[in-house]
Structure formats: structure tokens, C-alpha cells
Design a protein around this motif. Structure first.
Motif, PDB file in Angstrom:
ATOM      1  N   LEU A  39       0.841  -1.191   0.000  1.00 28.99           N
ATOM      2  CA  LEU A  39       0.000   0.000   0.000  1.00 28.99           C
ATOM      3  C   LEU A  39       0.878   1.244   0.000  1.00 28.99           C
ATOM      4  N   LEU A  40       0.654   2.133  -0.960  1.00 29.17           N
ATOM      5  CA  LEU A  40       1.482   3.328  -1.087  1.00 29.17           C
ATOM      6  C   LEU A  40       1.478   4.152   0.192  1.00 29.17           C
ATOM      7  N   GLU A  41       0.320   4.415   0.745  1.00 29.99           N
ATOM      8  CA  GLU A  41       0.248   5.278   1.934  1.00 29.99           C
ATOM      9  C   GLU A  41       0.739   4.576   3.194  1.00 29.99           C
ATOM     10  N   HIS A  42       0.381   3.329   3.368  1.00 36.03           N
ATOM     11  CA  HIS A  42       0.725   2.628   4.613  1.00 36.03           C
ATOM     12  C   HIS A  42       2.149   2.081   4.607  1.00 36.03           C
ATOM     13  N   ASP A  43       2.530   1.398   3.540  1.00 37.71           N
ATOM     14  CA  ASP A  43       3.818   0.709   3.510  1.00 37.71           C
ATOM     15  C   ASP A  43       4.980   1.607   3.104  1.00 37.71           C
ATOM     16  N   ARG A  77       4.866  -0.390 -10.693  1.00 41.89           N
ATOM     17  CA  ARG A  77       3.673   0.352 -11.105  1.00 41.89           C
ATOM     18  C   ARG A  77       2.881   0.718  -9.865  1.00 41.89           C
ATOM     19  N   VAL A  78       2.330   1.911  -9.842  1.00 44.11           N
ATOM     20  CA  VAL A  78       1.402   2.305  -8.791  1.00 44.11           C
ATOM     21  C   VAL A  78       0.043   2.430  -9.468  1.00 44.11           C
ATOM     22  N   VAL A  79      -0.888   1.579  -9.037  1.00 48.92           N
ATOM     23  CA  VAL A  79      -2.206   1.525  -9.664  1.00 48.92           C
ATOM     24  C   VAL A  79      -3.285   1.498  -8.587  1.00 48.92           C
ATOM     25  N   PRO A  80      -4.503   1.884  -8.932  1.00 47.98           N
ATOM     26  CA  PRO A  80      -5.603   1.718  -7.980  1.00 47.98           C
ATOM     27  C   PRO A  80      -5.828   0.229  -7.685  1.00 47.98           C
ATOM     28  N   SER A 105      -8.070 -11.810  -0.840  1.00 48.30           N
ATOM     29  CA  SER A 105      -6.973 -12.150   0.073  1.00 48.30           C
ATOM     30  C   SER A 105      -6.282 -10.895   0.604  1.00 48.30           C
ATOM     31  N   HIS A 106      -6.001  -9.951  -0.278  1.00 46.09           N
ATOM     32  CA  HIS A 106      -5.287  -8.749   0.136  1.00 46.09           C
ATOM     33  C   HIS A 106      -6.153  -7.819   0.975  1.00 46.09           C
ATOM     34  N   GLU A 107      -7.448  -7.761   0.707  1.00 46.81           N
ATOM     35  CA  GLU A 107      -8.346  -6.978   1.571  1.00 46.81           C
ATOM     36  C   GLU A 107      -8.294  -7.504   2.998  1.00 46.81           C
ATOM     37  N   ARG A 108      -8.374  -8.836   3.144  1.00 49.58           N
ATOM     38  CA  ARG A 108      -8.312  -9.453   4.483  1.00 49.58           C
ATOM     39  C   ARG A 108      -6.966  -9.201   5.148  1.00 49.58           C
ATOM     40  N   VAL A 116      -6.015  -1.379   7.633  1.00 52.88           N
ATOM     41  CA  VAL A 116      -6.413  -0.535   6.510  1.00 52.88           C
ATOM     42  C   VAL A 116      -7.545  -1.205   5.740  1.00 52.88           C
ATOM     43  N   ALA A 117      -8.624  -0.464   5.530  1.00 53.00           N
ATOM     44  CA  ALA A 117      -9.709  -0.926   4.669  1.00 53.00           C
ATOM     45  C   ALA A 117      -9.453  -0.350   3.288  1.00 53.00           C
ATOM     46  N   VAL A 118      -9.099  -1.207   2.353  1.00 54.42           N
ATOM     47  CA  VAL A 118      -8.807  -0.725   1.003  1.00 54.42           C
ATOM     48  C   VAL A 118     -10.095  -0.467   0.246  1.00 54.42           C
ATOM     49  N   ARG A 119     -10.009   0.494  -0.676  1.00 53.71           N
ATOM     50  CA  ARG A 119     -11.118   0.831  -1.558  1.00 53.71           C
ATOM     51  C   ARG A 119     -10.640   0.606  -2.993  1.00 53.71           C
ATOM     52  N   ALA A 120     -11.537   0.719  -3.919  1.00 56.30           N
ATOM     53  CA  ALA A 120     -11.190   0.517  -5.327  1.00 56.30           C
ATOM     54  C   ALA A 120     -10.091   1.464  -5.782  1.00 56.30           C
ATOM     55  N   ASP A 121     -10.054   2.683  -5.206  1.00 51.77           N
ATOM     56  CA  ASP A 121      -9.068   3.682  -5.640  1.00 51.77           C
ATOM     57  C   ASP A 121      -7.828   3.765  -4.753  1.00 51.77           C
ATOM     58  N   THR A 122      -7.690   2.862  -3.787  1.00 50.39           N
ATOM     59  CA  THR A 122      -6.508   2.861  -2.920  1.00 50.39           C
ATOM     60  C   THR A 122      -5.261   2.576  -3.754  1.00 50.39           C
ATOM     61  N   PRO A 123      -4.231   3.449  -3.693  1.00 53.87           N
ATOM     62  CA  PRO A 123      -3.023   3.216  -4.493  1.00 53.87           C
ATOM     63  C   PRO A 123      -2.214   2.010  -3.985  1.00 53.87           C
ATOM     64  N   VAL A 124      -1.899   1.124  -4.912  1.00 52.75           N
ATOM     65  CA  VAL A 124      -1.145  -0.087  -4.611  1.00 52.75           C
ATOM     66  C   VAL A 124       0.141  -0.065  -5.432  1.00 52.75           C
ATOM     67  N   VAL A 125       1.264  -0.334  -4.767  1.00 55.92           N
ATOM     68  CA  VAL A 125       2.547  -0.442  -5.452  1.00 55.92           C
ATOM     69  C   VAL A 125       2.711  -1.897  -5.878  1.00 55.92           C
ATOM     70  N   CYS A 126       2.813  -2.113  -7.170  1.00 55.41           N
ATOM     71  CA  CYS A 126       2.971  -3.459  -7.730  1.00 55.41           C
ATOM     72  C   CYS A 126       4.409  -3.617  -8.211  1.00 55.41           C
ATOM     73  N   LEU A 127       5.133  -4.539  -7.579  1.00 58.76           N
ATOM     74  CA  LEU A 127       6.532  -4.802  -7.934  1.00 58.76           C
ATOM     75  C   LEU A 127       6.651  -6.160  -8.591  1.00 58.76           C
ATOM     76  N   ARG A 128       7.433  -6.200  -9.641  1.00 55.07           N
ATOM     77  CA  ARG A 128       7.871  -7.475 -10.190  1.00 55.07           C
ATOM     78  C   ARG A 128       9.374  -7.543  -9.984  1.00 55.07           C
ATOM     79  N   PHE A 129       9.874  -8.760  -9.789  1.00 64.12           N
ATOM     80  CA  PHE A 129      11.302  -8.919  -9.494  1.00 64.12           C
ATOM     81  C   PHE A 129      11.781 -10.272  -9.985  1.00 64.12           C
TER      82      PHE A 129
END
Length: 135
Positions: A39-43, A77-80, A105-108, A116-129
Motif C-alpha cells: 500500500l502506497l500510503e501505509h507501507d 507500477r502504482v495503480v488503484p 486475500s489482500h483486503e483481508r 487498513v480498509a482498502v477501496r477501489a481507488d486505494t493506491p497499490v505499489v505493484c513490484l515485479r522482481f
């Protein structure tokens, strides 16, 4: 609070301590887990950390905080929350068939471990490695 540094690298810890982290690190070491989300804001913002960048090397920490591997970031990528695609969900290597499984799974997880209760527009950082060999 910043993330631990190990051998000059920022660290990455998967899931929550205990059995979940042990399982996820095992998936990384086996090459099955090649993506992760935060989560962009939390993590990041709350921890005073910048988002990773392509080419950055990260020290993978096990449940005891020891470095067990190194991964190199190949995509950021940072996406909703609602825009995390099926391919990314599958690349997390945890058996998700697509976005819906991943989202439940990620909401739980984020509700239980981050409060944190995520919403559809919550920014998520997606990493590939990729896992680096011999590191």
C-alpha cells in the motif's frame, strides 16, 4: 521508521511474521513468486520510504530477519487497487487465479495486519522482481 538495510541494500519482507512469511520466502526462493504488492500510503509514506525503482536490488529477509536472498526489481507500477490485473495476481505465486482471488486475500490481509480498509481507488505499489543467483 525506515526499512532495515542489510549489506547496503534496502530489505524486503513478505507477508506477516511466522508461517506466512516462511511460505512466501519459500515461493520466492523457488522462483514461483515474482511479484508483490504494498500500500502506497501505509507501507511507503507512513514508513518514510520511497517506492522501489527498476534495477534496485533488495535483500530478502526471512522470519528471523536474516538475509536469505537478493531480488532485482524489474517493474514498478502504482495503480488503484481495482486495477491490479490478473497476470500480476498470478505472478504473486500464491495460487491466485486472477484479480478477484487476489483482491479478497489482500483486503483481508491489509485489514488484519495494517488496519487498513482498502477501496477501489486505494493506491497499490505493484513490484515485479527476479531472484538473483549467488546473492
Amino acid at each position: 521508521m525506515t526499512w532495515p538495510r542489510v549489506d547496503g541494500l534496502r530489505s524486503i519482507e513478505f507477508g506477516s511474521p511466522g508461517a506466512v512469511r516462511t511460505e512466501l520466502v519459500g515461493l520466492v526462493l523457488a522462483g514461483a513468486k515474482t511479484a508483490t504488492a504494498g500500500l502506497l500510503e501505509h507501507d511507503y509514506a507512513a514508513e518514510g520510504e520511497e517506492v522501489e525503482h527498476v534495477g534496485e536490488r533488495l535483500a530478502v529477509l526471512d522470519d528471523s530477519g536474516a538475509r536469505v536472498a537478493t531480488v532485482r526489481v524489474t517493474e514498478v507500477r502504482v495503480v488503484p487497487f481495482a486495477a491490479v490485473d490478473d497476470a500480476f495476481a498470478r505472478d504473486e505465486g500464491e495460487g491466485y487465479e486472477g484479480h478477484e482471488d487476489w483482491a479478497r486475500s489482500h483486503e483481508r490481509f491489509w485489514a488484519a495486519h495494517a488496519g487498513v480498509a482498502v477501496r477501489a481507488d486505494t493506491p497499490v505499489v505493484c513490484l515485479r522482481f527476479v531472484l538473483e543467483t549467488g546473492a
